[in-house]
Design a protein around this motif. Structure first.
Motif, PDB file in Angstrom:
ATOM      1  N   SER A 225      35.053  48.054  46.291  1.00 36.06           N
ATOM      2  CA  SER A 225      34.239  46.976  45.863  1.00 36.06           C
ATOM      3  C   SER A 225      34.412  46.205  44.753  1.00 36.06           C
ATOM      4  O   SER A 225      33.811  45.120  44.376  1.00 36.06           O
ATOM      5  CB  SER A 225      32.575  47.690  45.969  1.00 36.06           C
ATOM      6  N   ASN A 226      35.134  46.609  43.823  1.00 34.97           N
ATOM      7  CA  ASN A 226      35.477  45.959  42.383  1.00 34.97           C
ATOM      8  C   ASN A 226      36.338  44.822  43.080  1.00 34.97           C
ATOM      9  O   ASN A 226      36.556  43.862  42.126  1.00 34.97           O
ATOM     10  CB  ASN A 226      36.219  46.930  41.714  1.00 34.97           C
ATOM     11  N   ILE A 227      36.993  44.813  44.209  1.00 36.48           N
ATOM     12  CA  ILE A 227      37.950  43.370  44.234  1.00 36.48           C
ATOM     13  C   ILE A 227      37.006  42.191  44.168  1.00 36.48           C
ATOM     14  O   ILE A 227      37.303  41.235  43.751  1.00 36.48           O
ATOM     15  CB  ILE A 227      38.522  43.871  45.715  1.00 36.48           C
ATOM     16  N   ALA A 228      35.787  42.515  44.809  1.00 37.03           N
ATOM     17  CA  ALA A 228      34.737  41.219  44.798  1.00 37.03           C
ATOM     18  C   ALA A 228      34.470  40.824  43.526  1.00 37.03           C
ATOM     19  O   ALA A 228      34.446  39.649  42.837  1.00 37.03           O
ATOM     20  CB  ALA A 228      33.567  41.499  45.439  1.00 37.03           C
ATOM     21  N   LEU A 229      34.290  41.641  42.351  1.00 35.28           N
ATOM     22  CA  LEU A 229      34.142  41.633  41.248  1.00 35.28           C
ATOM     23  C   LEU A 229      35.199  40.753  40.517  1.00 35.28           C
ATOM     24  O   LEU A 229      35.019  39.943  39.600  1.00 35.28           O
ATOM     25  CB  LEU A 229      33.635  42.753  40.261  1.00 35.28           C
TER      26      LEU A 229
ATOM     27  N   ALA B 155      37.495  33.505  39.873  1.00 35.84           N
ATOM     28  CA  ALA B 155      38.397  32.563  40.326  1.00 35.84           C
ATOM     29  C   ALA B 155      37.700  31.986  41.621  1.00 35.84           C
ATOM     30  O   ALA B 155      38.070  30.760  41.751  1.00 35.84           O
ATOM     31  CB  ALA B 155      39.696  33.175  40.852  1.00 35.84           C
ATOM     32  N   VAL B 156      37.095  32.443  42.596  1.00 33.18           N
ATOM     33  CA  VAL B 156      36.638  32.015  43.936  1.00 33.18           C
ATOM     34  C   VAL B 156      35.554  30.578  43.326  1.00 33.18           C
ATOM     35  O   VAL B 156      35.562  29.906  43.710  1.00 33.18           O
ATOM     36  CB  VAL B 156      36.228  32.905  44.895  1.00 33.18           C
ATOM     37  N   LEU B 157      34.703  31.135  42.388  1.00 34.49           N
ATOM     38  CA  LEU B 157      33.755  30.340  42.101  1.00 34.49           C
ATOM     39  C   LEU B 157      34.290  29.051  41.451  1.00 34.49           C
ATOM     40  O   LEU B 157      33.652  28.064  41.631  1.00 34.49           O
ATOM     41  CB  LEU B 157      32.701  31.003  41.356  1.00 34.49           C
ATOM     42  N   MET B 158      35.130  29.246  40.496  1.00 31.21           N
ATOM     43  CA  MET B 158      35.971  28.138  39.696  1.00 31.21           C
ATOM     44  C   MET B 158      36.494  27.091  40.778  1.00 31.21           C
ATOM     45  O   MET B 158      36.280  26.038  40.715  1.00 31.21           O
ATOM     46  CB  MET B 158      36.705  28.541  38.936  1.00 31.21           C
ATOM     47  N   VAL B 159      37.135  27.660  41.997  1.00 25.12           N
ATOM     48  CA  VAL B 159      37.809  26.899  42.672  1.00 25.12           C
ATOM     49  C   VAL B 159      36.804  25.886  43.777  1.00 25.12           C
ATOM     50  O   VAL B 159      36.777  24.702  44.055  1.00 25.12           O
ATOM     51  CB  VAL B 159      38.675  27.708  43.850  1.00 25.12           C
ATOM     52  N   LEU B 160      35.722  26.895  43.934  1.00 23.59           N
ATOM     53  CA  LEU B 160      34.628  26.249  44.694  1.00 23.59           C
ATOM     54  C   LEU B 160      33.863  25.231  44.036  1.00 23.59           C
ATOM     55  O   LEU B 160      33.673  23.992  44.610  1.00 23.59           O
ATOM     56  CB  LEU B 160      33.706  27.427  45.404  1.00 23.59           C
TER      57      LEU B 160
END
Length: 162
Positions: A111-115, A120-125
């Motif tokens: 579950s740490n992968i999401a953290l 990075a995902v939010l920055m790209v979004l």
């Protein structure tokens, strides 16, 4: 002459204080009665303790913390090493007992992968949404001024006269 000597003394004292502050290294919280007689085991214990978080002090390692729980964890680490566990087995034992939060450097698994990936995902979004907004705004037709009808112009003139 005496003013010069006084200045030198003050400067020397200031330099001495600065040197003491520069050389002051934060002392670890490890008590003398916790230190193992075998220097190799003690070095391993210090290395492991530096990577384990004090659950009371939050972002301090158990090696730096003075909390009783940190002391208990330091003793537990040393007991496991004396019992013959490898470094990985000691860390695994502590994580099994207290959860992954005890690690100062969490692993990038489960579950740490999401953290790890969320920033990075939010920055790209956010960059993508900003780009879409800017392109739509640039492509939108400019607002045009609609001319007033004769009736609206007459009413406006009446309102302005009053």
């Amino acid at each position: 002459m005496s003013a010069g000597i006084a200045t030198l003394r003050r400067t020397g004292a200031a330099c001495a204080v600065a040197a003491m502050l520069a050389l002051a290294v934060p002392a670890g919280a490890v008590q003398p009665d916790e230190v193992l007689p075998d220097p190799a085991l003690e070095e391993r214990a210090r290395d492991i303790s530096a990577g384990l978080r004090c659950l009371v002090c939050r972002n301090e390692s158990i090696d730096e913390s003075n909390a009783q729980l940190a002391r208990d964890l330091r003793l537990l680490v040393r007991e496991r090493l004396v019992a013959g566990d490898t470094d990985a087995e000691v860390v695994e034992f502590v994580v099994d007992r207290y959860g992954e939060y005890v690690l100062l450097r969490p692993t990038m698994t489960g579950s740490n992968i999401a953290l790890w990936l969320a920033p990075a995902v939010l920055m790209v979004l956010g960059a993508g949404l900003s780009l879409v907004y800017i392109r739509r705004r640039a492509a939108a037709p400019a607002p045009s001024e609609a001319a007033l009808s004769a009736e609206e112009q007459a009413r406006l003139s009446d309102l302005l006269k009053e």
